[in-house]
Every structure is written in C-alpha cells, then in structure tokens.
Design a protein around this motif. Structure first.
Motif, short mmCIF file in Angstrom:
data_model
loop_
_atom_site.label_atom_id
_atom_site.label_comp_id
_atom_site.label_asym_id
_atom_site.label_seq_id
_atom_site.Cartn_x
_atom_site.Cartn_y
_atom_site.Cartn_z
N ALA A 67 -22.61 36.89 -104.86
CA ALA A 67 -23.34 36.42 -103.61
C ALA A 67 -23.74 35.26 -103.88
N ILE A 68 -23.69 34.05 -103.01
CA ILE A 68 -24.43 32.83 -103.40
C ILE A 68 -25.62 32.83 -102.28
N PHE A 69 -26.89 32.71 -102.39
CA PHE A 69 -27.81 32.87 -101.55
C PHE A 69 -27.63 31.77 -100.48
N PHE A 70 -27.73 32.20 -99.40
CA PHE A 70 -27.69 31.24 -98.20
C PHE A 70 -28.86 30.42 -98.06
N SER A 71 -28.82 29.21 -98.19
CA SER A 71 -29.77 28.22 -98.16
C SER A 71 -29.19 27.02 -98.10
N ASP A 72 -29.97 25.76 -98.37
CA ASP A 72 -29.47 24.30 -98.48
C ASP A 72 -30.15 23.51 -99.51
N ILE A 73 -29.38 22.84 -100.06
CA ILE A 73 -30.20 21.86 -101.07
C ILE A 73 -31.41 21.18 -100.28
N MET A 74 -31.51 20.89 -99.06
CA MET A 74 -32.50 20.27 -98.43
C MET A 74 -33.65 21.10 -98.42
N ILE A 75 -33.39 22.43 -98.44
CA ILE A 75 -34.62 23.45 -98.26
C ILE A 75 -36.03 22.94 -98.98
#
Ligand code: CP3
Length: 347
Positions: A67-75
């Motif tokens: 699983a890759i954590f659902f987020s974003d590099i801009m968080i």
C-alpha cells in the motif's frame, strides 16, 4: 509470511516477485472517483478516514504487495502553512511563487503545527493491512518541490528553478534546505506512525545535468533522508545519466523509469535493488504485448540483487483497472524458471 517488498529491499530475492504501482490509488479507480467527489485533493489527503480508505482500495482490488499512503508531495507545504492547492487537471499551484530572497524569507518556519491526521490515517491503514503487505510512506525530493515552488505551478522544463540555482545559489540553498526539512519531517511522521519503508520522489530531477545534479540537488536529497529509519527507495524520471549519484543519497532501492532497461541500470548501481520499469504505455497495448514486455522487464531485473516490479512512472488516469489486476496476477504467477531464461535470445 514476511513482506516480499521488505525482503527485496533487504537485497534478498523473495519466492514470488513483489509488485505495486506508483499512483495505484487514484483516478483509474471508480471507487476512488466516487469517494473523492466534492472533496478537494489536498483536503481528502488530510481526512484520515478518507486517506486510509483510498490507500486500501487498490490493495483490495489488485492484490498488490504494497500500500502506498494516499497523500501528496505538496502536503508538507500545506502542513507548514504555505498556500497551495492541487487544481484538477493542472496539478500543484501555489498562492505565491518563491523566487527572491524576500520570498524565501517570508516562508513559514519549516515545521508542522499539527500532523496528527497523518499519524491517524497511517494507524487506520496499519490496522487493516495484512502483515505480509508493506506500507510505503513517501515524500517529494527538494528539487521536484522547488520546481513547483519557484514556478508556482507545473512547468515543462522547470526553467525558472534551474535558472535560480545558478543566478542566486544562496536563495537556492535556503529554498532547498526548507523543502528538505519539511519533506524530512513528513517522512519521519509516517515512519513513526507505522510506514515500513519510504520512497523519495524526485520526478523532475531528470531536467538537470549530471554536474548540476551533483552540486545543486544531491546534497539536499541526502538531507531529506537524514535520520529517517527504515528502507528507502529513490525514484526519478529521465535520470539515467546520474542513477549512480541518486544511489549515493543513501538508499536501498532505485526506481528506474521506463527508458532504461534494468540490466543496464544494474550496471550503473551495482548491489542496489531495482524497482520498475514497465512502460505505462504498454497498459494500453493489449495483454499479449503487455505480458511479453513485462517478462522482458523481469528477466532483465534478475541482473539486480532483487527487483520490485512497478511501472516506470505513475498509473495513467484512463487505465483500465482490470488490466492492472491481471498484470499483478501474471507477475505473481511467474516461476524462477521463467525468469532465468536468457533475455538476449528473446528479441
Ligand atoms: O497511489 C499513490 O501513488 C499514492 C498517492 C500519490 C499521489 N501523488 C496522489 C495524487 C503520490 C505518491 C503522489 C506523488 C506526487 N504528487 C508526485 C510524484 C510522483 C509522480 O507522479 O511523479 C508529484 C509530482 C505530485 C504532484 C501532483 N499531485 C501532480 C503532478 C498531480 C496531478 C495533477 C493532475 O490532475 O494531473 C497531483 C494530484 C494527485 N496526487 C492526484 C493523485 C491521486 C490526482 C488528483 C485527482 O484525483 O484529481
């Protein structure tokens, strides 16, 4: 059974080839589009229940090994207080681009007032994720973040960012140090909450030369990983000229885009596990062509100490999810005998 991804990151060849996909969560899945309707991208990342559910969707559907954590590099920018949005169909857009000494001086302190929603989301995922699947955390590398921060929005060649490092190396150093610090914090929060390994995305690093990478990029990527415990994967696109330098950042695996065959990549970074490098375009080429390409990729991947199968970049948004599910089953069905076959004879 221990996670096959973690075995591969420890440079051991697991019994079954591990596979996951960058951007496996997201627009290719109807259940994602349904859940996200009416919530902005970054707000959905900051809602622990939603982020955990979206993280799990591709794991349930495709049986991927991570699983890759659902987020974003801009968080991390948002958590530090920078005005940033992800505009649908556009990408990251900042309220104020960072281009001068004044702009950098006005950045908020590289610190998070509250990151508890990240911790909570990861705890929820951990509670649901089977033990033999790995949970991957991630962050953006400083160059890729700076490519957005300086321009204020996505750009093709990142010209303003690449100009800034030469026109004002001091501002560049301050900006890159700021970006490295928030990404470093973001990684540490994820690992502390239960991420098994992390991936550092330097998606746009390939727009600089080898020499520039060594001087203006590499030191800050190193800083981003400082004190981050657990295995690390480092990925970029168009980075063949300096894959060896990317490995010097201090990593256990290198993600290879679809442009460099894995047997060639293995020569550039001997002793390092490789991840990749199925061409996303092949997802649209029909099953026979996709299987042939995937088999070629995994055979070349035997040149590395271990191989984590992935795409050479993210899942395209109009991908048929059924093709991904079938590809995972195909990769999992491969036997050591099929992998050992000499790929030279196959063209
Ligand atoms: O499944 C996963 O891989 C986990 C989640 C993830 C996202 N972004 C979710 C997302 C990860 C690991 C990222 C990393 C990321 N974000 C990168 C590095 C990886 C890469 O693709 O090179 C970059 C450059 C970003 C910045 C960013 N965020 C872009 C360029 C975009 C796409 C803009 C667009 O509309 O084309 C985003 C938005 C984004 N991040 C989406 C997702 C699922 C799409 C949002 C939507 O549903 O509209």
């Amino acid at each position: 059974m221990k996670s096959t991804i973690l075995q591969a990151l420890a440079r051991r060849r697991p019994e079954r080839l591990p596979v996951w996909f960058m951007r496996q969560a997201g627009r290719s899945l109807p259940e994602y589009r349904e859940l996200r309707a009416g919530t902005s991208m970054l707000d959905s990342c900051l809602n622990p229940e939603m982020a955990a559910e979206i993280t799990m969707q591709p794991v349930r559907r495709h049986d991927v090994d991570a699983a890759i954590f659902f987020s974003d590099i801009m968080i991390p920018l948002r958590l530090a207080g920078v005005g940033v949005e992800i505009q649908p169909g556009v990408g990251p857009v900042l309220d104020d681009p960072i281009r001068t000494r004044d702009d950098v001086a006005k950045l908020p302190a590289p610190d998070f007032a509250d990151a508890s929603m990240i911790t909570r989301a990861i705890e929820l995922i951990r509670a649901e994720l089977p033990d033999h699947k790995a949970l991957l955390g991630f962050a953006g590398a400083p160059f890729t973040l700076a490519a957005y921060m300086v321009e204020g929005r996505p750009s093709k060649d990142h010209l303003r960012a690449r100009a800034l490092m030469h026109s004002d190396p001091l501002v560049w150093d301050q900006l890159m140090t700021w970006a490295a610090t928030v990404s470093n914090l973001f990684l540490k929060v994820q690992v502390a909450a239960g991420a098994d390994a992390v991936q550092l995305f330097d998606s746009w690093a390939g727009s600089v030369s080898r020499e520039t990478y060594a001087k203006h990029v590499l030191p800050y990527s190193k800083l981003t990983l400082e004190g981050v415990t657990g295995p690390r994967i480092h990925f970029g696109t168009n980075t063949a000229p300096f894959l060896d330098l990317m490995a010097q950042v201090g990593v256990d695996a290198i993600g290879v885009d679809y442009r460099t065959p894995l047997d060639e990549a293995a020569k550039m970074v001997p002793g390092v596990t490789l991840q990749g490098n199925i061409d996303p375009a092949m997802l649209f080429a029909g099953q026979a062509a996709l299987h042939e390409h995937a088999l070629d990729v995994v055979r070349r991947g035997t040149s590395a100490p271990a191989h984590i199968v992935n795409l050479g970049h993210g899942v395209p948004k109009d991908t048929d999810p059924g093709v991904l599910t079938e590809l995972v089953a195909f990769i999992h069905s491969l036997t050591p005998g099929q992998l050992d076959a000499e790929h030279e004879g196959d063209n």
